[in-house]
Design an enzyme around this catalytic site. Structure first.
Site, mmCIF file in Angstrom:
data_model
loop_
_atom_site.group_PDB
_atom_site.id
_atom_site.type_symbol
_atom_site.label_atom_id
_atom_site.label_comp_id
_atom_site.label_asym_id
_atom_site.label_seq_id
_atom_site.Cartn_x
_atom_site.Cartn_y
_atom_site.Cartn_z
ATOM 1 N N HIS A 113 0.638 -1.140 0.164
ATOM 2 C CA HIS A 113 -0.031 -0.210 -0.051
ATOM 3 C C HIS A 113 0.847 1.128 -0.020
ATOM 4 O O HIS A 113 0.441 2.162 -0.660
ATOM 5 C CB HIS A 113 -1.001 0.223 1.330
ATOM 6 C CG HIS A 113 -2.104 -0.746 1.121
ATOM 7 N ND1 HIS A 113 -2.422 -1.836 2.002
ATOM 8 C CD2 HIS A 113 -3.098 -0.736 -0.032
ATOM 9 C CE1 HIS A 113 -3.646 -2.199 1.574
ATOM 10 N NE2 HIS A 113 -3.817 -1.744 0.507
ATOM 11 N N ASP A 164 -4.872 -18.486 -21.565
ATOM 12 C CA ASP A 164 -5.026 -19.996 -21.529
ATOM 13 C C ASP A 164 -5.392 -20.392 -22.865
ATOM 14 O O ASP A 164 -4.961 -21.830 -23.329
ATOM 15 C CB ASP A 164 -6.430 -20.390 -20.644
ATOM 16 C CG ASP A 164 -6.226 -20.249 -19.090
ATOM 17 O OD1 ASP A 164 -5.344 -20.948 -18.703
ATOM 18 O OD2 ASP A 164 -6.924 -19.478 -18.625
ATOM 19 N N ARG A 196 -10.828 -9.725 -12.226
ATOM 20 C CA ARG A 196 -10.620 -10.950 -11.696
ATOM 21 C C ARG A 196 -10.929 -10.943 -10.427
ATOM 22 O O ARG A 196 -10.366 -10.357 -9.446
ATOM 23 C CB ARG A 196 -9.329 -11.429 -11.941
ATOM 24 C CG ARG A 196 -8.605 -11.402 -13.271
ATOM 25 C CD ARG A 196 -7.206 -11.915 -13.294
ATOM 26 N NE ARG A 196 -6.712 -12.252 -14.613
ATOM 27 C CZ ARG A 196 -6.020 -11.645 -15.506
ATOM 28 N NH1 ARG A 196 -5.616 -10.448 -15.092
ATOM 29 N NH2 ARG A 196 -5.740 -12.226 -16.493
ATOM 30 N N ARG A 237 -15.718 -11.039 -13.803
ATOM 31 C CA ARG A 237 -15.717 -12.385 -14.057
ATOM 32 C C ARG A 237 -16.074 -13.387 -12.999
ATOM 33 O O ARG A 237 -15.502 -13.043 -11.682
ATOM 34 C CB ARG A 237 -14.345 -12.904 -14.630
ATOM 35 C CG ARG A 237 -14.326 -14.159 -15.495
ATOM 36 C CD ARG A 237 -12.811 -14.437 -15.882
ATOM 37 N NE ARG A 237 -11.835 -14.630 -14.657
ATOM 38 C CZ ARG A 237 -10.322 -14.644 -15.427
ATOM 39 N NH1 ARG A 237 -10.252 -14.845 -16.580
ATOM 40 N NH2 ARG A 237 -9.545 -14.789 -14.295
ATOM 41 N N CYS A 261 -8.408 -9.913 -23.566
ATOM 42 C CA CYS A 261 -8.006 -9.560 -22.505
ATOM 43 C C CYS A 261 -6.602 -10.541 -21.799
ATOM 44 O O CYS A 261 -6.195 -10.440 -20.688
ATOM 45 C CB CYS A 261 -9.224 -9.831 -21.324
ATOM 46 S SG CYS A 261 -9.637 -11.287 -20.967
ATOM 47 N N ARG A 276 1.200 -22.842 -19.274
ATOM 48 C CA ARG A 276 1.324 -21.448 -19.152
ATOM 49 C C ARG A 276 2.418 -20.978 -18.079
ATOM 50 O O ARG A 276 3.229 -19.988 -18.171
ATOM 51 C CB ARG A 276 0.155 -20.498 -19.045
ATOM 52 C CG ARG A 276 -0.660 -20.633 -18.016
ATOM 53 C CD ARG A 276 -2.020 -20.020 -18.117
ATOM 54 N NE ARG A 276 -2.091 -18.634 -17.347
ATOM 55 C CZ ARG A 276 -2.923 -17.939 -17.220
ATOM 56 N NH1 ARG A 276 -4.425 -18.395 -17.612
ATOM 57 N NH2 ARG A 276 -3.211 -16.600 -16.798
ATOM 58 N N GLU A 297 -11.485 -19.137 -24.085
ATOM 59 C CA GLU A 297 -9.959 -19.587 -23.587
ATOM 60 C C GLU A 297 -9.946 -21.130 -23.906
ATOM 61 O O GLU A 297 -9.007 -21.462 -23.333
ATOM 62 C CB GLU A 297 -9.614 -18.923 -22.254
ATOM 63 C CG GLU A 297 -10.837 -19.366 -21.104
ATOM 64 C CD GLU A 297 -10.532 -18.672 -19.858
ATOM 65 O OE1 GLU A 297 -9.577 -18.013 -19.485
ATOM 66 O OE2 GLU A 297 -11.583 -18.502 -19.039
HETATM 67 C C1 PEP Z 1 -6.628 -15.728 -20.003
HETATM 68 O O1 PEP Z 1 -6.751 -16.698 -19.820
HETATM 69 O O2 PEP Z 1 -6.314 -15.204 -21.094
HETATM 70 C C2 PEP Z 1 -7.174 -14.779 -18.859
HETATM 71 C C3 PEP Z 1 -7.438 -13.508 -19.105
HETATM 72 O O3 PEP Z 1 -7.708 -15.269 -17.814
HETATM 73 P P1 PEP Z 1 -6.610 -15.694 -16.709
HETATM 74 O O4 PEP Z 1 -5.074 -15.189 -17.027
HETATM 75 O O5 PEP Z 1 -7.229 -14.931 -15.401
HETATM 76 O O6 PEP Z 1 -6.628 -17.120 -16.461
HETATM 77 MG MG MG Z 2 -7.785 -17.866 -18.115
#
Ligand code: PEP
Ligand code: MG
Length: 573
Positions: free
Chosen positions: A183, A449, A290, A326, A496, A459, A425
């Site tokens: 913070h 994903d 998120r 989400r 995203c 990933r 995804e």
């Molecule tokens: C993704 O999978 O691209 C995504 C934005 O979700 P996260 O990174 O939260 O899995």
């Molecule tokens: Mg994802």
């Protein structure tokens, strides 16, 4: 560690921590110690509320929230009880009991994997120090004694350290401990105070009066530097200020290509710092909220009320800009300490995302209720993670409709046409967008994903990085096919995944037909800078050429060459 960018020159003012009188007490004195503790808690609460006001007026309410969060620690019954039990059963004085509880709690946070949560330990220590300082009846008015043009040197970068300062007098901060996501770091960045931390023995190796140069961009501190270094930094400081002005100017400029194509720049948020940055850089809205983070910082599932408060707070700050929330996305690489998942051979291919939540309807339902409540006053939409087909969408829709029905009978306000969208995804979702488009209101391409599932490369595994190639023609073809099937002009489609905010891929993604990008907030201006330097016909040409290529390497080399040739001026924030 470079914590807050900028350059500060000035003389050092070393602040040292006070020592704590730890000891044992007589059996008959436990009542007195407990009441000393309680009255110190009340005093701490009133100090924190004073700091809240000060920071709110000086910086803004978002930045001031840290002190509300700290006040919650003061009222935490578990915390109060643990200190009291140590006093009563171990006959520790309140200083000893408090130090032990704070140490243990802060240690538990430090062990957490998520760096943001790890740094919450600093808040716990900050609260502990405040109470100890009250017990020692010491006042915290060092700010008043600080001379103009000072560089503060302290053991730890704590929120109250910054809030107690007279901002205008401080040129920079150097601390022994403190992280980028704490913070205090957020406060310093919003104040534009350069900060370098993780300087071992800062308070002993630097003396009050030393001339310091603090380079908050490179993470360097010079103690009594020679003239040529000073001159170098005088020049750098001038360039830095000029660059900051240019970036500031960008904040209010439209995200438009050279030929006038407008791009929507949304923000991906999770933690408070993201909200703050998204506001600062004027994101067009939130493309991906998120929600896991609000669950991670607790030791239990947040109640509907708690979730509603978080959502309302974010939506209010962005109003009237849209906020896409989400649904909880657990499983695979995302877990909660209090919600253990079954050990499986292959978590990425096990129950996760919406499939998992549909097995735990009470959790899903309470989140949907919270979102629906917040939708009554704000443009909020719901995004379903990790779907593989229509069945999951229909089940969520069914649950949503039943919550709406119960809201109607309860007489609660909500947006009856709240938008429901899905993440693309998984390869299955990407191939089924045509059918999905008939039943959902919008899409968001989650390439983080999607890449892992298309290319069969974890990933999060560095060993698989050579196979995890977002420029792979397979991904480009899938994105292209999604765009062609959906037609973003008639159905909203955002991207995203991390590549959305990566300057290297931007032109290609725009050329493929994407117009709505949700990125890490601190990348907004960098991407805007790129958008303003390119034109759509050129981007489309890049995409067409890339689509003719057959390997990831070919596409990467092609983009690299293009990058070198154009060499756009990309400035960091
Ligand atoms: C993704 O999978 O691209 C995504 C934005 O979700 P996260 O990174 O939260 O899995
Ligand atoms: Mg994802």
């Amino acid at each position: 560690m470079a914590v807050s960018r900028g350059i500060g020159r000035g003389s050092a003012y070393v602040m040292t921590a006070q020592s704590v009188q730890v000891g044992l007490i007589e059996e008959g004195d436990t009542g007195r110690e407990v009441s000393r503790f309680r009255s110190a808690l009340r005093e701490a609460e009133s100090q924190l509320s004073g700091l809240y006001q000060k920071v709110r007026e000086g910086i803004g309410s978002q930045a001031a929230e840290v002190f509300t969060a700290q006040a919650l620690i003061l009222n935490d019954s578990y915390f109060i009880q643990r200190v009291s039990v140590l006093i009563e059963t171990q006959r520790m004085n309140v200083e000893g009991a408090l130090s032990q509880v704070i140490d243990q709690a802060s240690h538990a946070f430090v062990m957490m994997e998520d760096p943001y949560i790890r740094e919450r330990a600093a808040d716990i220590r900050d609260v502990g120090r405040r109470i100890l300082s009250i017990l020692a009846t010491q006042t915290r008015s060092q700010g008043a004694a600080i001379p103009e043009g000072t560089i503060i040197v302290a053991d730890e970068l704590l929120p109250s350290l910054i809030a107690d300062l007279e901002y205008s007098k401080v040129r920079a901060l150097v601390t022994g401990r403190g992280g980028k996501m704490g913070h205090a770091a957020i406060l310093a960045r919003s104040l534009g105070i350069p900060v370098v931390s993780d300087i071992h023995e800062a308070t002993t190796s630097i003396h009050t009066g030393d001339l310091l140069i603090v380079d908050g961009s490179a993470g360097l501190v010079f103690i009594n530097p020679n003239d040529s270094i000073v001159q170098e930094y005088v020049n750098l400081e001038r360039d830095f200020l000029a660059e900051r002005e240019t970036m500031k100017a960008l904040v209010d400029l439209p995200a438009c290509t050279r030929d006038g194509v407008t791009v929507k720049l949304l923000a991906n948020i999770g933690k408070t710092a993201d909200v703050e940055a998204a506001l600062l850089f004027k994101a067009d809205g939130i493309g991906l909220f998120r929600t896991e983070f609000g669950f991670l910082i607790r030791d239990h599932f947040p109640t509907e009320e708690e979730q509603y408060a978080i959502l309302k707070n974010v939506a209010e700050q962005f109003h009237p800009r849209p906020v896409t929330v989400r649904l909880l996305d657990l499983g695979g690489d995302k877990g909660l300490p209090y919600f253990p998942l079954a050990q499986t051979q292959n978590p990425a291919l096990s129950e996760r995302g919406i499939r998992l939540m549909l097995k735990h309807r009470n959790i899903l339902e309470s989140q949907i209720r919270a979102i629906l409540r917040a939708s009554s006053d704000h443009p909020i939409s719901i995004l379903i993670p990790m779907i593989s087909g229509l069945e999951e969408v229909r089940e969520v829709r069914h649950l949503l409709e039943s919550v709406k029905e119960s809201f109607k009978s309860e007489g609660r306000g909500f947006n009856s046409s709240i938008r429901l969208g899905v993440m693309i995804e998984t390869p299955a979702a990407a191939l089924m967008v045509g059918a999905l488009a008939r039943e959902v209101d919008f899409f968001s391409l989650g390439t983080n994903d999607l890449v892992q599932y298309i290319l069969v490369a974890d990933r999060g595994d560095p060993g698989m990085a050579p196979y995890y190639r977002p420029a792979h023609p397979a991904l480009l073809k899938i994105i292209r096919s999604v765009i062609r099937t959906i037609n973003p002009e008639t159905k909203d489609l955002a991207i995203c995944g991390e590549i959305a905010g990566d300057p290297f891929y931007f032109e290609l993604l725009l050329g493929l037909g994407l117009r709505c990008f949700s990125v890490v907030p601190t990348e907004i201006l960098e991407i805007k800078n790129i958008i303003r330097s390119i034109s759509l016909p050129e981007a489309e040409k890049v995409a067409r050429q890339a689509l003719t290529m057959s390997t990831a390497l070919e596409v990467e080399n092609f983009l690299e060459k293009r990058w070198q040739a154009k060499n756009p001026v990309v400035r960091e924030i």
